[in-house]
Design a protein around this motif. Structure first.
Motif, PDB file in Angstrom:
ATOM      1  N   ASP A   1      28.589  20.760   0.319  1.00 19.78           N
ATOM      2  CA  ASP A   1      29.672  21.737  -0.001  1.00 19.78           C
ATOM      3  C   ASP A   1      29.199  23.191  -0.207  1.00 19.78           C
ATOM      4  N   GLY A   2      28.457  23.143  -1.226  1.00 17.26           N
ATOM      5  CA  GLY A   2      27.884  24.583  -1.758  1.00 17.26           C
ATOM      6  C   GLY A   2      26.450  24.944  -0.928  1.00 17.26           C
ATOM      7  N   LYS A   3      26.022  24.330   0.135  1.00 19.59           N
ATOM      8  CA  LYS A   3      24.926  24.297   0.802  1.00 19.59           C
ATOM      9  C   LYS A   3      23.840  24.420  -0.187  1.00 19.59           C
ATOM     10  N   VAL A   4      23.783  23.667  -1.054  1.00 21.58           N
ATOM     11  CA  VAL A   4      22.522  24.055  -2.076  1.00 21.58           C
ATOM     12  C   VAL A   4      21.240  23.630  -1.529  1.00 21.58           C
ATOM     13  N   LEU A   5      21.306  22.628  -0.758  1.00 27.44           N
ATOM     14  CA  LEU A   5      19.868  21.939  -0.338  1.00 27.44           C
ATOM     15  C   LEU A   5      19.397  23.035   1.094  1.00 27.44           C
ATOM     16  N   ALA A   6      18.048  23.537   0.909  1.00 30.99           N
ATOM     17  CA  ALA A   6      17.496  24.531   1.896  1.00 30.99           C
ATOM     18  C   ALA A   6      17.819  23.600   3.443  1.00 30.99           C
ATOM     19  N   GLU A   7      17.888  24.539   4.371  1.00 35.04           N
ATOM     20  CA  GLU A   7      18.318  23.760   5.798  1.00 35.04           C
ATOM     21  C   GLU A   7      16.930  22.903   5.981  1.00 35.04           C
ATOM     22  N   ASP A   8      15.749  23.224   5.780  1.00 37.69           N
ATOM     23  CA  ASP A   8      14.892  22.405   5.974  1.00 37.69           C
ATOM     24  C   ASP A   8      14.371  21.490   4.915  1.00 37.69           C
ATOM     25  N   GLY A   9      15.092  21.374   3.910  1.00 39.20           N
ATOM     26  CA  GLY A   9      14.875  20.572   2.528  1.00 39.20           C
ATOM     27  C   GLY A   9      14.983  19.012   2.876  1.00 39.20           C
ATOM     28  N   LEU A  10      14.809  18.300   1.836  1.00 41.10           N
ATOM     29  CA  LEU A  10      14.878  16.871   1.492  1.00 41.10           C
ATOM     30  C   LEU A  10      15.704  16.342   0.498  1.00 41.10           C
TER      31      LEU A  10
END
Length: 191
Positions: free
Chosen positions: A136-145
């Motif tokens: 919801d907070g978009k905490v993971l980088a878009e190319d993250g794991l």
């Protein structure tokens, strides 16, 4: 417990007595970081339900630029702070003394390249709440794991927005590796 590889290879890591924390075994930790390989280098690492910080500190030893630890147990927090001081890595670490759901809701967007979630076994409802808050907070980088560690007897379902890319079992531990669905954040913003 010890750091397995990297600049602090062989250095001991303080542990916590009792059953409030369940450290990731050296065998499972070594396997995890062998899978992650060079992906750890220069990453921003989040260790949720950090316990003593064992996994996040291993990431730093292997080249992560920063590690953030979320933990609410006071004894475990003391161990994390002790380990950070012992390894002299205060400048690249942050400790958040909070329950994981609350902390996840307060993290900045796209702040982490690798997020490791290791809840107490049999408490996956909390882990899934944390993962949903992170999404919801978009905490993971878009190319993250995102990596979820869990008991192999359980089969937690990842929240919508994540795609399982790998699963590995090591003794009494299973790791689920997940990435964001393509354009998930953009689609989520339009809903």
């Amino acid at each position: 417990m010890r750091i397995i590889a990297g600049k602090w290879k062989g250095r001991p890591v303080a542990s916590v007595k009792g059953n409030n924390t369940r450290p990731t075994s050296d065998m499972a930790k070594e396997a995890l970081f062998n899978i992650l390989s060079t992906r750890v280098c220069d990453c921003r690492f989040l260790d949720v339900f950090a316990g003593t910080g064992n996994v996040g500190l291993e990431a730093l030893s292997r080249g992560a630029t920063s590690a953030t630890f979320i933990e609410c147990d006071k004894v475990a927090l003391h161990a994390i702070k002790y380990n950070i001081d012992y390894l002299k890595c205060n400048d690249c670490t942050r400790v958040i003394p909070s329950d994981a759901v609350t902390a996840a809701k307060r993290l900045p967007p796209k702040a982490f390249d690798i997020i490791f979630v290791d809840p107490p076994y049999a408490k996956y409802d909390i882990a899934l709440q944390v993962i949903e808050a992170l999404l919801d907070g978009k905490v993971l980088a878009e190319d993250g794991l995102l990596i979820l560690q869990h008991d192999p007897a359980d089969s937690p379902t990842l929240p919508q927005g994540l795609v399982e890319v790998d699963t590995r079992r090591y003794g009494k531990t299973r790791f689920v590796f997940a990435e964001l669905e393509p354009d998930f954040y953009e689609r989520k913003s339009t809903i």
